[in-house]
Write a protein that holds these residues in place. Sequence first.
Motif, PDB file in Angstrom:
ATOM      1  N   GLY A  85      50.010  47.100  34.247  1.00  0.00           N
ATOM      2  CA  GLY A  85      49.892  47.762  35.676  1.00  0.00           C
ATOM      3  C   GLY A  85      49.152  46.555  36.434  1.00  0.00           C
ATOM      4  N   TRP A  86      49.114  45.551  36.020  1.00  0.00           N
ATOM      5  CA  TRP A  86      48.199  44.458  37.006  1.00  0.00           C
ATOM      6  C   TRP A  86      49.499  43.709  37.579  1.00  0.00           C
ATOM      7  N   CYS A  87      48.926  42.874  38.834  1.00  0.00           N
ATOM      8  CA  CYS A  87      49.514  41.957  39.741  1.00  0.00           C
ATOM      9  C   CYS A  87      49.771  40.665  38.984  1.00  0.00           C
ATOM     10  N   LEU A  88      50.729  39.935  39.093  1.00  0.00           N
ATOM     11  CA  LEU A  88      50.949  38.437  38.794  1.00  0.00           C
ATOM     12  C   LEU A  88      49.368  37.894  39.120  1.00  0.00           C
ATOM     13  N   ASN A 127      55.723  38.759  27.235  1.00  0.00           N
ATOM     14  CA  ASN A 127      55.275  39.430  25.947  1.00  0.00           C
ATOM     15  C   ASN A 127      53.858  40.213  25.960  1.00  0.00           C
ATOM     16  N   ALA A 128      52.975  39.459  26.525  1.00  0.00           N
ATOM     17  CA  ALA A 128      51.563  39.792  26.907  1.00  0.00           C
ATOM     18  C   ALA A 128      51.553  40.547  27.883  1.00  0.00           C
ATOM     19  N   TRP A 129      52.167  40.582  28.777  1.00  0.00           N
ATOM     20  CA  TRP A 129      52.130  41.524  29.994  1.00  0.00           C
ATOM     21  C   TRP A 129      52.235  42.989  29.598  1.00  0.00           C
ATOM     22  N   TYR A 130      53.422  42.941  28.627  1.00  0.00           N
ATOM     23  CA  TYR A 130      54.153  44.267  28.235  1.00  0.00           C
ATOM     24  C   TYR A 130      53.301  44.959  26.990  1.00  0.00           C
ATOM     25  N   ASN A 131      52.968  44.017  26.179  1.00  0.00           N
ATOM     26  CA  ASN A 131      51.803  44.320  25.045  1.00  0.00           C
ATOM     27  C   ASN A 131      50.478  44.438  25.452  1.00  0.00           C
ATOM     28  N   LYS A 132      50.211  44.397  26.772  1.00  0.00           N
ATOM     29  CA  LYS A 132      48.726  44.862  27.232  1.00  0.00           C
ATOM     30  C   LYS A 132      47.861  43.891  26.553  1.00  0.00           C
ATOM     31  N   ALA A 133      47.851  42.651  26.270  1.00  0.00           N
ATOM     32  CA  ALA A 133      47.076  41.646  25.641  1.00  0.00           C
ATOM     33  C   ALA A 133      45.848  41.684  26.078  1.00  0.00           C
ATOM     34  N   GLY A 134      44.902  41.544  25.480  1.00  0.00           N
ATOM     35  CA  GLY A 134      43.249  41.675  25.883  1.00  0.00           C
ATOM     36  C   GLY A 134      42.956  40.453  26.858  1.00  0.00           C
ATOM     37  N   TRP A 135      43.277  39.433  26.368  1.00  0.00           N
ATOM     38  CA  TRP A 135      43.111  37.999  27.002  1.00  0.00           C
ATOM     39  C   TRP A 135      43.421  37.877  28.478  1.00  0.00           C
ATOM     40  N   LEU A 136      44.190  38.730  28.950  1.00  0.00           N
ATOM     41  CA  LEU A 136      44.728  38.651  30.280  1.00  0.00           C
ATOM     42  C   LEU A 136      43.506  39.015  31.189  1.00  0.00           C
ATOM     43  N   ILE A 137      42.660  39.603  30.548  1.00  0.00           N
ATOM     44  CA  ILE A 137      41.376  39.802  31.745  1.00  0.00           C
ATOM     45  C   ILE A 137      40.894  38.705  32.460  1.00  0.00           C
ATOM     46  N   VAL A 138      41.155  37.603  31.798  1.00  0.00           N
ATOM     47  CA  VAL A 138      40.535  36.398  32.310  1.00  0.00           C
ATOM     48  C   VAL A 138      41.457  35.990  33.602  1.00  0.00           C
ATOM     49  N   LEU A 139      42.638  36.512  33.795  1.00  0.00           N
ATOM     50  CA  LEU A 139      43.555  36.096  34.948  1.00  0.00           C
ATOM     51  C   LEU A 139      43.153  37.290  35.956  1.00  0.00           C
ATOM     52  N   ARG A 140      42.487  38.414  35.777  1.00  0.00           N
ATOM     53  CA  ARG A 140      42.410  39.408  36.626  1.00  0.00           C
ATOM     54  C   ARG A 140      41.946  39.039  38.124  1.00  0.00           C
TER      55      ARG A 140
END
Length: 352
Positions: free
Chosen positions: A175-178, A5-18
């Motif tokens: 649009g980001w990889c795993l 859900n975070a991937w497809y809702n483009k959750a902002g916190w995912l930036i830490v995994l970038r």
Amino acid sequence: MFLINAWYNKAGWLIVLRPLSLLFSWLASRRRQKQQAALRQASPQHTAVPVIVVGNIAVGGTGKTPLVLALSRALHDRGITAGVLSRGYGGRAPQYPFVVNADSQVLHTGDEARLLRRHSAGPMVVDPERSRGLQALIETGRCDVVISDDGLQHYRLRRDIEIVVVDGTRGLGNGWCLPAGPLREPPARLAQVDYVVINGANRAFSEDTLSAGDTSVTTMRLIPAYWVNVKTGERADVQALPVPDAIRHDMHALAGIGNPQRFFDTLDELGLAVTCHPYADHHAYNAVELAFARDKVLLMTEKDAVKCESFAGDHWWSLIVSAELAQGFTEAFCDQVTHILARRQHDAQQQQ
């Protein structure tokens, strides 16, 4: 489900995994380059029969299996027999490669392979080592081409045509990889394949966001065809589900596919009010966990149904769907396969 859900809702916190995503993307590209270099140095330079890979660059289901069946039928109409190669995910065969027959157990084949066998005319093999499975298919002598259900990232598998399926509702997520996103390869990979097929005409994104370059982009739709009773095999019209009035008010639906919501949305479009039960992709059901629906109406996908046949209730029904492809794409694909076959035949004659 939380991460999906975070991937497809483009959750902002995912930036830490970038940073990890950038590393994953680099490693994936590096691995692909090394495998391709090894294939170029190996001999022969192509397989005995043409190989078509139908895959995706995002984790989860996108509609690959219905597309494989549709392409297989289109080739059959041209007089071309397609063998089908699958990893057999969720199954554990007595040995590999494993030839899938009509009476093969889902325990051995996995759910998708069992479904493919049910609707395919040509031979079928499952093998986690796809190159080995391909050789087994060729040795049957019963196929003119091979279609691999998934395996885009199995770079050791030689291929003549690559087709990527994209979920028309979810697109490529952020649009980001795993692990920061859902992609196994960066979006730029789409510019290197032969076709991109968007599953769902009412897509929530533009083709420009796909980074597909000059790759041919087309669409497909999954069309509800008919219902099948999971216990008896009885068929029913898609608009006339035979449900007793006494239990119609308490209908349930389950889906253990890559995107369960797609199935639930289809039921809603058919005017069916159900309580939804999403499960993980390839979930292995058992009679105990589904005991709540023993005497109720339980609707499911065909992929789910192949795992529930041995303990199904009287009112359990699976929805059979078919892929409706754009006419221009079907013709272009079949023409391309015909051309490759003719070229192979000419090369073989030249070597004699």
